[in-house]
Design a protein around this motif. Structure first.
Motif, mmCIF file in Angstrom:
data_model
loop_
_atom_site.group_PDB
_atom_site.id
_atom_site.type_symbol
_atom_site.label_atom_id
_atom_site.label_comp_id
_atom_site.label_asym_id
_atom_site.label_seq_id
_atom_site.Cartn_x
_atom_site.Cartn_y
_atom_site.Cartn_z
ATOM 1 N N ASP A 265 15.037 34.415 75.309
ATOM 2 C CA ASP A 265 14.362 33.384 74.522
ATOM 3 C C ASP A 265 13.896 32.259 75.440
ATOM 4 O OD1 ASP A 265 14.920 34.777 72.231
ATOM 5 O OD2 ASP A 265 16.646 33.542 71.657
ATOM 6 N N PRO A 266 12.622 31.860 75.359
ATOM 7 C CA PRO A 266 12.149 30.724 76.165
ATOM 8 C C PRO A 266 12.771 29.428 75.677
ATOM 9 C CG PRO A 266 10.461 31.415 74.603
ATOM 10 C CD PRO A 266 11.577 32.410 74.484
ATOM 11 N N VAL A 267 13.206 28.601 76.612
ATOM 12 C CA VAL A 267 13.894 27.363 76.255
ATOM 13 C C VAL A 267 13.100 26.143 76.712
ATOM 14 C CG1 VAL A 267 16.001 25.993 76.579
ATOM 15 C CG2 VAL A 267 16.149 28.486 76.281
ATOM 16 N N GLN B 172 7.970 17.512 94.932
ATOM 17 C CA GLN B 172 6.515 17.553 94.708
ATOM 18 C C GLN B 172 6.153 18.224 93.383
ATOM 19 O OE1 GLN B 172 4.299 15.964 96.823
ATOM 20 N NE2 GLN B 172 6.236 15.249 97.661
ATOM 21 N N ALA B 173 6.985 18.060 92.373
ATOM 22 C CA ALA B 173 6.785 18.745 91.097
ATOM 23 C C ALA B 173 6.039 17.867 90.101
ATOM 24 C CB ALA B 173 8.123 19.157 90.505
ATOM 25 N N ARG B 174 5.245 18.541 89.297
ATOM 26 C CA ARG B 174 4.627 17.894 88.132
ATOM 27 C C ARG B 174 5.450 18.325 86.914
ATOM 28 N NH1 ARG B 174 1.313 19.891 84.333
ATOM 29 N NH2 ARG B 174 1.099 21.828 85.514
ATOM 30 N N LEU B 175 6.212 17.390 86.359
ATOM 31 C CA LEU B 175 7.112 17.721 85.261
ATOM 32 C C LEU B 175 6.345 17.891 83.958
ATOM 33 C CD1 LEU B 175 10.164 15.396 86.007
ATOM 34 C CD2 LEU B 175 9.971 17.863 86.379
ATOM 35 N N VAL B 176 6.704 18.922 83.212
ATOM 36 C CA VAL B 176 6.127 19.191 81.896
ATOM 37 C C VAL B 176 7.174 18.957 80.816
ATOM 38 C CG1 VAL B 176 5.070 20.937 80.413
ATOM 39 C CG2 VAL B 176 4.500 20.869 82.852
ATOM 40 N N LEU B 177 8.344 19.578 80.983
ATOM 41 C CA LEU B 177 9.482 19.432 80.068
ATOM 42 C C LEU B 177 9.115 19.815 78.644
ATOM 43 C CD1 LEU B 177 11.043 16.101 81.444
ATOM 44 C CD2 LEU B 177 11.459 18.460 82.161
ATOM 45 N N GLY B 178 8.366 20.909 78.533
ATOM 46 C CA GLY B 178 7.962 21.414 77.226
ATOM 47 C C GLY B 178 8.927 22.458 76.703
ATOM 48 N N GLY B 179 9.228 22.389 75.419
ATOM 49 C CA GLY B 179 10.178 23.297 74.797
ATOM 50 C C GLY B 179 9.636 24.700 74.592
ATOM 51 N N PRO B 180 10.313 25.496 73.759
ATOM 52 C CA PRO B 180 9.916 26.893 73.551
ATOM 53 C C PRO B 180 8.463 27.058 73.111
ATOM 54 C CG PRO B 180 12.053 26.469 72.559
ATOM 55 C CD PRO B 180 11.522 25.139 72.997
ATOM 56 N N GLU B 181 7.971 26.110 72.320
ATOM 57 C CA GLU B 181 6.595 26.205 71.836
ATOM 58 C C GLU B 181 5.581 26.054 72.963
ATOM 59 O OE1 GLU B 181 7.532 21.939 72.181
ATOM 60 O OE2 GLU B 181 8.625 23.689 71.407
ATOM 61 N N VAL B 182 5.989 25.491 74.091
ATOM 62 C CA VAL B 182 5.135 25.358 75.274
ATOM 63 C C VAL B 182 5.360 26.520 76.231
ATOM 64 C CG1 VAL B 182 4.622 23.934 77.304
ATOM 65 C CG2 VAL B 182 5.052 22.848 75.088
#
Length: 321
Positions: A113-115, A287-297
């Motif tokens: 499951d994507p988290v 050097q990361a671009r943070l997204v922090l998107g949940g399962p819907e992303v």
């Protein structure tokens, strides 16, 4: 009102599951990284684990289980009990597994499951400062002059770094020798030591060695230049339109892990990565671009990545080690 037989059977099973979710976590949690220690995925897991320990109130242990292009560690999570005690923090090559290893003993999208989509960083070709390559044209010209003699290291066969170089070779009409490593740290060490001509890795992986002066960046594969690499051209600027490759990190759970557990983990991860110190480490050191998107992303993002890189694997008949 008519109650179905399935509903009657499910009712007594649902109550214990709800109770377990409400009492979670009650013991140590494992975050499995399916690559060797020293790479960017391992670093990201270890950067966030103290914050998770603090927010979840139990020990969060990072466990490296490398091998078979990341499928060994991934399979361990895919077949683990969905009790909230085992999670996967993996890298972009996760999306290549179905094409690279068509006989996987688990279903990549069905058993996991994507988290959370943590974020990403562009791939970078880096060399020792004493190497003659100053730009992408230098690499291409050297490869044309000496087919198969110019070698490069990557974090493994079928990883996005490897596939990016395969695409570059096809576009430029050159052949270079690929040296796959079992982890990013090993590839970095051999490049710094001069055992390999160059390497391709995420900006997160090579950033510490670039900062220290042990490696020099030659080209980056993001859609635009990173602020920390503002003097390093992109592949697009170097005459290869559309040639983009960005590393990404994501968290997955065994399929069936109760939704309340997953949501609590999402919240704990987001809060941990948004902590000022962790955020600064991720955006500056990694050097990361943070997204922090949940399962819907993460779910649709993964589907697109599987389609894109799976096609590169098939078109170029790339095989696992």
């Amino acid at each position: 009102m008519t109650v179905s037989r399935r509903a009657l059977l499910a009712a007594p099973l649902a109550a214990p599951a709800v109770a377990r979710a409400q009492s979670w976590p009650s013991g140590a949690i494992r975050i499995i990284v399916p690559f060797a220690a020293g790479g960017s995925t391992d670093a990201v897991a270890r950067i966030v684990s103290p914050g998770l320990t603090q927010r979840l109130g139990v020990p969060v242990v990072v466990e490296n289980r490398s091998g078979a292009a990341g499928s060994l560690g991934t399979g361990a999570v895919a077949t683990a009990r969905p009790d909230g005690n085992t999670w996967l923090l993996t890298f972009d090559s996760h999306a290549t597994l179905p094409a690279l290893l068509p006989n996987l003993p688990f279903n990549l999208t069905g058993d996991l499951d994507p988290v959370l989509l943590i974020g990403g960083a562009p791939y970078v070709i880096a060399v020792r400062p004493d190497k003659p390559y100053r730009n992408l044209a230098d690499i291409v010209n050297a490869a044309k002059a000496r087919p198969d003699a110019i070698n490069y290291g990557s974090t493994g066969n079928g990883t996005l770094g490897h596939l990016t170089m395969v695409m570059l070779g096809a576009r430029a009409g050159v052949r270079m020798a690929h040296l796959p490593y079992r982890g990013g740290g090993l590839a970095v060490n051999d490049t710094v030591a001069g055992h390999v001509e160059m390497m391709i890795g995420s900006a997160a992986l090579v950033a510490p060695q670039i900062t220290s002066g042990n490696l020099r960046p030659v080209v980056q594969f993001g859609p635009e230049r990173l602020p920390a690499l503002r003097d390093v051209p992109t592949a697009i600027e170097s005459g290869f339109p559309g040639l983009e490759a960005e590393a990404w990190w994501g968290v997955f759970a065994p399929h069936g892990t109760p939704a309340p557990m997953q949501q609590r983990m999402v919240t704990a991860l987001q809060e941990s990565f948004r902590d000022e110190r962790v955020n600064r480490t991720m955006t500056e050191s990694q050097q990361a671009r943070l997204v922090l998107g949940g399962p819907e992303v993460l779910r649709p993002f993964l589907d697109r990545q599987i389609a894109l890189w799976g096609q590169v694997v098939r078109d170029n008949q790339v095989q696992a080690d």
